[in-house]
Design an enzyme around this catalytic site. Structure first.
Site, PDB file in Angstrom:
ATOM      1  N   ASP A 151       9.716  16.331  28.408  1.00  0.00           N
ATOM      2  CA  ASP A 151       9.834  15.631  29.687  1.00  0.00           C
ATOM      3  C   ASP A 151       8.429  15.215  30.126  1.00  0.00           C
ATOM      4  O   ASP A 151       7.785  15.908  30.910  1.00  0.00           O
ATOM      5  CB  ASP A 151      10.506  16.554  30.713  1.00  0.00           C
ATOM      6  CG  ASP A 151      10.824  15.843  32.017  1.00  0.00           C
ATOM      7  OD1 ASP A 151      10.417  14.675  32.182  1.00  0.00           O
ATOM      8  OD2 ASP A 151      11.483  16.459  32.872  1.00  0.00           O
ATOM      9  N   HIS A 152       7.963  14.089  29.601  1.00  0.00           N
ATOM     10  CA  HIS A 152       6.589  13.629  29.792  1.00  0.00           C
ATOM     11  C   HIS A 152       6.540  12.298  30.528  1.00  0.00           C
ATOM     12  O   HIS A 152       7.509  11.533  30.518  1.00  0.00           O
ATOM     13  CB  HIS A 152       5.900  13.442  28.430  1.00  0.00           C
ATOM     14  CG  HIS A 152       5.212  14.667  27.935  1.00  0.00           C
ATOM     15  ND1 HIS A 152       3.903  14.665  27.493  1.00  0.00           N
ATOM     16  CD2 HIS A 152       5.641  15.939  27.805  1.00  0.00           C
ATOM     17  CE1 HIS A 152       3.564  15.882  27.107  1.00  0.00           C
ATOM     18  NE2 HIS A 152       4.606  16.679  27.283  1.00  0.00           N
TER      19      HIS A 152
ATOM     20  N   GLY B  95       3.644  22.891  33.751  1.00  0.00           N
ATOM     21  CA  GLY B  95       3.244  21.517  33.514  1.00  0.00           C
ATOM     22  C   GLY B  95       1.838  21.308  32.996  1.00  0.00           C
ATOM     23  O   GLY B  95       1.076  22.247  32.761  1.00  0.00           O
ATOM     24  N   GLU B  96       1.513  20.023  32.821  1.00  0.00           N
ATOM     25  CA  GLU B  96       0.191  19.607  32.362  1.00  0.00           C
ATOM     26  C   GLU B  96      -0.348  18.499  33.261  1.00  0.00           C
ATOM     27  O   GLU B  96       0.414  17.643  33.735  1.00  0.00           O
ATOM     28  CB  GLU B  96       0.235  19.080  30.913  1.00  0.00           C
ATOM     29  CG  GLU B  96       0.734  20.061  29.889  1.00  0.00           C
ATOM     30  CD  GLU B  96       2.227  19.880  29.636  1.00  0.00           C
ATOM     31  OE1 GLU B  96       2.791  18.848  30.046  1.00  0.00           O
ATOM     32  OE2 GLU B  96       2.821  20.789  29.034  1.00  0.00           O
TER      33      GLU B  96
ATOM     34  N   ASN C 125       0.699  14.723  32.758  1.00  0.00           N
ATOM     35  CA  ASN C 125       1.889  14.100  33.317  1.00  0.00           C
ATOM     36  C   ASN C 125       1.943  14.141  34.839  1.00  0.00           C
ATOM     37  O   ASN C 125       2.521  13.254  35.465  1.00  0.00           O
ATOM     38  CB  ASN C 125       3.138  14.797  32.762  1.00  0.00           C
ATOM     39  CG  ASN C 125       3.171  14.762  31.258  1.00  0.00           C
ATOM     40  OD1 ASN C 125       3.163  13.703  30.647  1.00  0.00           O
ATOM     41  ND2 ASN C 125       3.169  15.940  30.637  1.00  0.00           N
TER      42      ASN C 125
ATOM     43  N   GLY D 110       1.453  33.970  28.921  1.00  0.00           N
ATOM     44  CA  GLY D 110       0.715  35.192  29.219  1.00  0.00           C
ATOM     45  C   GLY D 110       1.570  36.145  30.027  1.00  0.00           C
ATOM     46  O   GLY D 110       2.737  35.864  30.327  1.00  0.00           O
TER      47      GLY D 110
END
Length: 322
Positions: A37-38, A106-107, A110, A174
């Site tokens: 989903d980008h 997320g990133e 995007n 993590g």
């Protein structure tokens, strides 16, 4: 028994082909399909990034049995959590209960497009916790009013809900995100074999819940061609892990960060060629780390049909023997 999925990779594939690939993956015998989903591709060479939710709606109509899942949706900035809940509920109805909602923090790649900056990782985790709470409440039915640190919801209600609750997967890399997944998720999403993360998830309440992972491969009868394609389209994956990948803002930045990545560097983590045993051994590492589901990514949009044929005849039978 482990299940093996197919990845609808939006970043390398036009929208109509993604729908065709969903149907073809079902025919080939994959157990489920996930979709990225980008807003942007990782690299300009990948060349695509259609809206995943439109593709999902079409894929639900093009398939009959195939479970579908976002891998993963970020409900922090580009989408408000209340809207994500509505999309997930609608997809579950359209697919007659075959949809799971994968969520993550997320990133920058995007999320920067809405012009609100990019928060630090600890803030993003707090945002994700709030967002998941809102989504869960709305998927439960009834009116939801919420005032939080990051999000407000004013008398929202979903009118089209599936018969059964939408399973929610939460991505982790993590201990902190694993605890969040154990508290709020039905599924853990952890891309690579990370036994410590899986163990933390299980110890914090996630014992017995599914664990999803993803493995990129470059199938080709010409191993050198496979290695070249993997380097050209997948070298972004070798820039330094999610702590780096989540922060870079655009394809040009990933290109620069991957400037020193060599074909052999990519081939070290991406099986290249037609050796079934190499893929089986790569998948074995996921299963030994505690994964119950592994989705495969075939690198190269123009190489999907040969991959489907190989997967149906050779790879999937070998993986199921594993």
């Amino acid at each position: 028994m482990a299940e093996f999925g197919y990845t609808l990779m939006c970043e390398q594939t036009p929208a109509r082909q993604l729908v065709d690939f969903a149907a073809r993956s079902e025919q080939a015998g994959f157990d489920y399909a996930v979709i990225s989903d980008h807003y942007f591709p990782w690299l300009e060479e990948m060349g695509h990034s259609p809206y995943a939710w439109s593709v999902l709606g079409a894929a639900a109509q093009a398939t009959e049995r195939l479970p579908l899942m976002t891998y993963v949706t970020c409900p922090l900035m580009r989408y408000h959590p209340a809207v994500v809940a509505q999309k997930a509920a609608t997809m579950a109805v359209l697919s007659e209960g075959r949809f799971s909602l994968g969520l993550g923090a997320g990133e920058n790649l995007n999320e920067h497009v809405v012009g609100e900056g990019w928060p630090s990782a600890d803030v993003r985790h707090r945002m994700l916790r709030e967002a998941v709470r809102i989504i869960r409440e709305l998927l439960g039915g009834g009116y939801v009013t919420f005032q939080g640190e990051f999000y407000d919801v004013d008398s929202a209600k979903l009118y089209d809900l599936p018969d059964d609750p939408v399973p929610i997967g939460i991505a982790a890399s993590g201990d902190a995100s694993a605890r969040l997944a154990a508290e709020y998720g039905d599924v853990l999403v952890v891309n690579e074999p990370m036994p410590d993360v899986v163990r933390s998830f299980q110890n914090d309440g996630g014992s017995g819940k599914p664990v999803y992972g993803q493995l990129a491969i470059a199938y080709d009868t010409d191993a050198e061609a496979a290695k070249e394609r993997a380097h050209r389209l997948w070298r972004w994956s070798a820039v330094g892990g999610w702590k780096v990948m989540a922060e870079l803002p655009g394809p040009v930045n990933f290109r620069a960060a991957a400037g020193t990545v060599r074909p052999d560097d990519v081939a070290g983590s991406v099986p290249c060629g037609s050796d079934v045993d190499a893929v089986v051994e790569a998948v074995r590492a996921y299963l030994e780390a505690g994964h119950t589901h592994v989705a495969l990514v075939q690198i190269g949009a123009d190489q999907q049909e040969p991959f489907f044929q190989w997967a149906e005849k050779e790879l999937l039978p070998a993986l199921r023997r594993l």
